[in-house]
Design a protein around this motif. Structure first.
Motif, PDB file in Angstrom:
ATOM      1  N   VAL A  91      -9.690   2.047  11.353  1.00  0.00           N
ATOM      2  CA  VAL A  91      -8.507   2.683  10.765  1.00  0.00           C
ATOM      3  C   VAL A  91      -7.448   1.629  10.449  1.00  0.00           C
ATOM      4  O   VAL A  91      -6.824   1.649   9.381  1.00  0.00           O
ATOM      5  N   ARG A  92      -7.244   0.712  11.409  1.00  0.00           N
ATOM      6  CA  ARG A  92      -6.261  -0.358  11.183  1.00  0.00           C
ATOM      7  C   ARG A  92      -6.632  -1.189   9.955  1.00  0.00           C
ATOM      8  O   ARG A  92      -5.791  -1.499   9.104  1.00  0.00           O
TER       9      ARG A  92
ATOM     10  N   GLY B  94      -8.552  -0.252   7.428  1.00  0.00           N
ATOM     11  CA  GLY B  94      -8.425   0.574   6.229  1.00  0.00           C
ATOM     12  C   GLY B  94      -6.991   0.687   5.767  1.00  0.00           C
ATOM     13  O   GLY B  94      -6.704   0.640   4.562  1.00  0.00           O
ATOM     14  N   GLU B  95      -6.071   0.830   6.712  1.00  0.00           N
ATOM     15  CA  GLU B  95      -4.648   0.895   6.354  1.00  0.00           C
ATOM     16  C   GLU B  95      -4.174  -0.441   5.791  1.00  0.00           C
ATOM     17  O   GLU B  95      -3.376  -0.487   4.851  1.00  0.00           O
ATOM     18  N   LEU B  96      -4.682  -1.536   6.362  1.00  0.00           N
ATOM     19  CA  LEU B  96      -4.302  -2.870   5.893  1.00  0.00           C
ATOM     20  C   LEU B  96      -4.786  -3.116   4.474  1.00  0.00           C
ATOM     21  O   LEU B  96      -4.057  -3.657   3.626  1.00  0.00           O
TER      22      LEU B  96
ATOM     23  N   GLY C 223      -5.615  -0.749   2.338  1.00  0.00           N
ATOM     24  CA  GLY C 223      -5.242   0.330   1.426  1.00  0.00           C
ATOM     25  C   GLY C 223      -6.448   0.988   0.792  1.00  0.00           C
ATOM     26  O   GLY C 223      -6.365   1.550  -0.300  1.00  0.00           O
TER      27      GLY C 223
ATOM     28  N   GLN D 224      -8.486   3.857   0.496  1.00  0.00           N
ATOM     29  CA  GLN D 224      -8.296   5.255   0.872  1.00  0.00           C
ATOM     30  C   GLN D 224      -9.583   5.961   1.285  1.00  0.00           C
ATOM     31  O   GLN D 224      -9.602   6.693   2.278  1.00  0.00           O
TER      32      GLN D 224
ATOM     33  N   LEU E 288     -10.910   4.485   4.546  1.00  0.00           N
ATOM     34  CA  LEU E 288      -9.972   4.871   5.596  1.00  0.00           C
ATOM     35  C   LEU E 288     -10.212   6.330   5.985  1.00  0.00           C
ATOM     36  O   LEU E 288     -10.196   6.689   7.168  1.00  0.00           O
TER      37      LEU E 288
ATOM     38  N   LEU F 218     -11.236   7.778   9.698  1.00  0.00           N
ATOM     39  CA  LEU F 218     -10.541   8.886  10.354  1.00  0.00           C
ATOM     40  C   LEU F 218     -11.499  10.029  10.668  1.00  0.00           C
ATOM     41  O   LEU F 218     -11.431  10.645  11.735  1.00  0.00           O
TER      42      LEU F 218
ATOM     43  N   ASP G  98      -7.076  14.171  12.983  1.00  0.00           N
ATOM     44  CA  ASP G  98      -7.783  13.142  12.215  1.00  0.00           C
ATOM     45  C   ASP G  98      -8.639  13.763  11.116  1.00  0.00           C
ATOM     46  O   ASP G  98      -8.729  13.230   9.998  1.00  0.00           O
TER      47      ASP G  98
ATOM     48  N   GLU H 131      -6.445  14.828   8.200  1.00  0.00           N
ATOM     49  CA  GLU H 131      -5.951  13.684   7.425  1.00  0.00           C
ATOM     50  C   GLU H 131      -7.063  13.081   6.569  1.00  0.00           C
ATOM     51  O   GLU H 131      -6.827  12.685   5.423  1.00  0.00           O
TER      52      GLU H 131
ATOM     53  N   ARG I 203      -6.976  12.735   2.451  1.00  0.00           N
ATOM     54  CA  ARG I 203      -7.123  11.463   1.729  1.00  0.00           C
ATOM     55  C   ARG I 203      -8.270  11.527   0.730  1.00  0.00           C
ATOM     56  O   ARG I 203      -8.174  11.017  -0.383  1.00  0.00           O
TER      57      ARG I 203
END
Length: 731
Positions: A199-200, A202-204, A206, A208, A211, A215, A234, A237, A241
């Protein structure tokens, strides 16, 4: 395989070349959405440069557009005679991509062939990104085979190659897949850790869609742990996405959201989500989505539409799934058991037990053991014997051990309820039921094919008498109106008999107590009439023998606990059993120093005993017949016995909380004891000890002064200020 192995040819004119050039330029600059728009202007039969084809194929695959991804890979123009590193790397990427799309459709044979070729070509190319993609494909094959060792090896090779290449997108994909494998194996805590990193990442990046996958997989891990609220968060979310990205993989997320609702017992919400997932998954033929959705719908439909349930189960069984047949067979097994076909359920349970064991699917194995045990219990008359029940309980206990190792609180509580029901332990069943409610399970879970539906909710007692606190009699759950008693003495008689806590009481003693001024023979005749009145209240339609609820003989009267649920009697028996269990326990105070967090949690036996003591305390809802209608020794003696038992259980609960390092909980229980009885010396000393252990020294000092004052009021010499147990020197 269309296009693979062919040389690049002129797609047919300068306009097409120009458009193709725009596609290549957009891919080169990372403008993939623009590349896809330009690609729509290129004829569908025109080959694509391999470097363009596989990159767009990967993009489409991550978005869940498997058909489009496969067409893209098949259009790759490859020169089989070109053995340059770049050409080989592109070919390996195309082969790996095709393998992944075939795997998503459950085509195991072609997936294996493509993956093996991808690894061979990738190793020749020396390109780490290609090697990573190829080993991911090989890991998927091993996953479908249930070969965990090969799966772990392939992912380790893939991740190492992706890290060497600095390919963060591939690293993210691998971590998502590894997390999914850990979930499959029931290693939920490890999966949460792995997916937290995914997750970290994927957020870094971007990214989607990946990510969302991270989740989604983490939601599965939370669900495996019985963390329903986190799982739902989760899962929701992930779906959001995927939907924002316009990805058909939203169907994949909907199946998990539906499963969370199904476990919660929210049948309508689960059905809507499953049906939406089914509608979204059918155009792409996503086997994972379709099998999960059909299996879920089979479980939900069985109560209202058994024909539809069988059809959904049959459809799930008929479809190939990369994850194996476990999901479909478990659904079919529970539907069969809940629909009255234990032989079919037993067959499915044994099949899943074998397959889950081969795949190292611990959760599937535990559920299959429960299914097989319950089906065997219902299938043959010998299963109802004492030996058969013991064998069933042993199998359920083994499944419980697996659930405990997995950390699945929902499954553990469900299993505890099964064991309690089959062994007739009502207190344990109530504890398990309360635990399920605390986790977030609703009453609708009893209507969804699974362990709970297979045994059904606890039956409502035909006759239930509440005497702790307010006196109430319920027939099949409905309170008896006061007017039905005809006289207060009828209620008094029942209270007096119940106050003996299951023991018979002499007729003459009852008659004398109820009519002290009357002659004995007159009072006994009146008592006989009153007994008939009470029996008429408890069985107004006279459906049962006279002694079913209120049993008599020429000399005595007693309540029949086999047919009347009496809260006072159940509390009395549960309290004595809990006190005995606590006395037999070997739990000791922690050594000096602050309790270690892991130790403070206690063993499984410690936790179960603590829960048992808490459940007994919760059963005491007030003093016996505390309504003022019956006075004297008839109610005072049993009231005192029950109240003393209640205080003793709280004392033991407080001490056990203190011993397990649950200091704040111990403080709360000791406070309750001192408020109810200001002269309870052990409660005062326990409170002072717990406050000191918690570092609340000023409050401990004030409580000690209060204790000293109370003891001196009784001319009792107070003890010295106690050191907390954790710093007392050992003997």
């Amino acid at each position: 395989m269309k296009g693979v192995g062919a040389k690049t040819t002129d797609p047919g004119g300068p306009d097409r070349l120009e458009v193709l050039g725009l596609v290549e330029a957009a891919v080169h600059d990372g403008r993939y959405d623009e590349a896809l728009r330009h690609l729509a202007a290129v004829p569908a039969d025109a080959p694509l440069p391999a470097a363009v084809a596989w990159r767009l194929g990967v993009l489409l695959h991550h978005r869940g557009r498997f058909d489009a991804a496969e067409r893209c890979y098949q259009r790759a123009a490859l020169d089989a005679a070109d053995h340059g590193p770049s050409a080989l790397a592109d070919r390996a990427q195309v082969l790996a991509g095709l393998a992944a799309t075939r795997w998503a459709r459950g085509d195991q044979a072609q997936t294996r062939q493509l993956a093996e070729e991808a690894v061979r070509v990738a190793e020749q190319s020396g390109d780490d990104s290609a090697v990573a993609a190829a080993y991911v494909a090989q890991a998927l094959v091993a996953f479908s085979d249930g070969n965990r060792a090969d799966n772990e090896y392939a992912y380790a090779r893939a991740l190492a190659a992706a890290e060497r290449a600095g390919d963060f997108g591939q690293q993210l994909r691998i971590r998502c897949n590894v997390g999914s494998r850990l979930v499959e194996e029931g290693r939920y805590r490890s999966a949460v850790d792995e997916l937290r990193e995914a997750v970290r990442l994927g957020e870094l990046l971007g990214h989607q869609t990946l990510l969302a996958l991270a989740l989604h997989n983490r939601a599965e891990a939370w669900l495996g742990l019985g963390e329903l609220r986190r799982a739902r968060s989760d899962a929701d979310e992930a779906v959001a996405r995927w939907q924002q990205a316009g990805s058909p993989l939203a169907a994949f997320g909907l199946t998990l959201a539906a499963r969370v609702h199904r476990v919660r017992g929210a049948a309508r919400q689960a059905m809507v989500a499953y049906q939406a997932a089914l509608a979204m998954g059918e155009p792409d033929g996503n086997a994972q989505v379709l099998v999960e959705a059909c299996a879920g719908l089979a479980r939900i439909s069985y109560a209202d539409d058994p024909v539809a349930a069988e059809q959904y189960a049959g459809r799930a069984l008929a479809m190939p799934s990369a994850a194996g047949p476990t999901v479909a067979e478990l659904a079919a097994g529970w539907v069969a058991l809940c629909s009255g076909d234990p032989q079919a359920a037993l067959r499915y349970g044994e099949q899943v037990r074998s397959e889950a064991g081969r795949r190292r699917d611990a959760a599937g194995l535990a559920e299959a053991m429960e299914l097989a045990a319950l089906a065997a219990h219902r299938a043959g008359p010998e299963a109802a014997s004492g030996r058969g029940v013991r064998r069933l309980l042993a199998s359920l206990a083994e499944a419980a051990t697996i659930w405990a190792e997995l950390g699945n609180e929902f499954a553990l509580a469900t299993n505890a309820l099964l064991q309690a029901r089959l062994s007739g332990d009502q207190l344990a069943e109530e504890m398990a039921y309360e635990r399920l409610k605390q986790i977030g399970v609703q009453d609708g879970a009893w209507q969804i094919a699974g362990p709970l539906a297979s045994i059904g909710p606890a039956p409502v007692p035909a006759v239930e008498v509440q005497t702790l606190g307010q006196f109430t009699v319920r027939l099949a759950g409905v309170p008896v109106p006061v007017g039905s008693w005809q006289s207060r003495k009828a209620r008094d008689l029942l209270k007096m008999v119940i106050g003996q806590l299951g023991k018979p009481v002499a007729r003459e003693a009852l008659a004398t107590a109820l009519w002290p001024e009357a002659r004995t023979d007159v009072a006994l005749r009146r008592l006989s009439v009153l007994i008939s009145t009470v029996r008429g209240v408890l069985d107004p339609d006279r459906q049962h023998p006279a002694d079913r609820y209120l049993a008599t003989d020429p000399a005595t009267v007693r309540i029949n606990p086999a047919h009347v649920a009496v809260d006072a009697l159940r509390f009395y028996e549960a309290a004595r059993a809990a006190i005995a269990a606590d006395g037999a326990s070997t739990t000791k105070a922690r050594p000096s120093g602050s309790p270690d967090p892991a130790e403070a949690a206690g063993t499984d036996g410690d936790i179960r005993l603590l829960s048992r003591l808490e459940a007994v305390v919760a059963r005491y809802t007030g003093d016996l017949c505390d309504d003022g209608e019956v006075v004297g020794d008839w109610v005072q003696r049993p009231r005192a016995v029950l109240a003393d038992l209640h205080r003793e259980v709280i004392h033991r609960l407080a001490r056990r909380c203190r011993q397990l390092g649950r200091t704040e909980a111990a403080i709360g229980w000791y406070l309750r004891l001192t408020v109810e009885d200001g002269y309870d010396e052990p409660a005062h000393l326990g409170l002072i000890d717990a406050l000191s252990a918690a570092g609340r020294h000023g409050e401990a000092s004030r409580r000690y002064q209060e204790y000293v004052a109370r003891m001196r009021e009784m001319d009792v010499e107070p003890v010295a200020f106690p050191l907390p147990e954790r710093v007392r020197p050992s003997a």
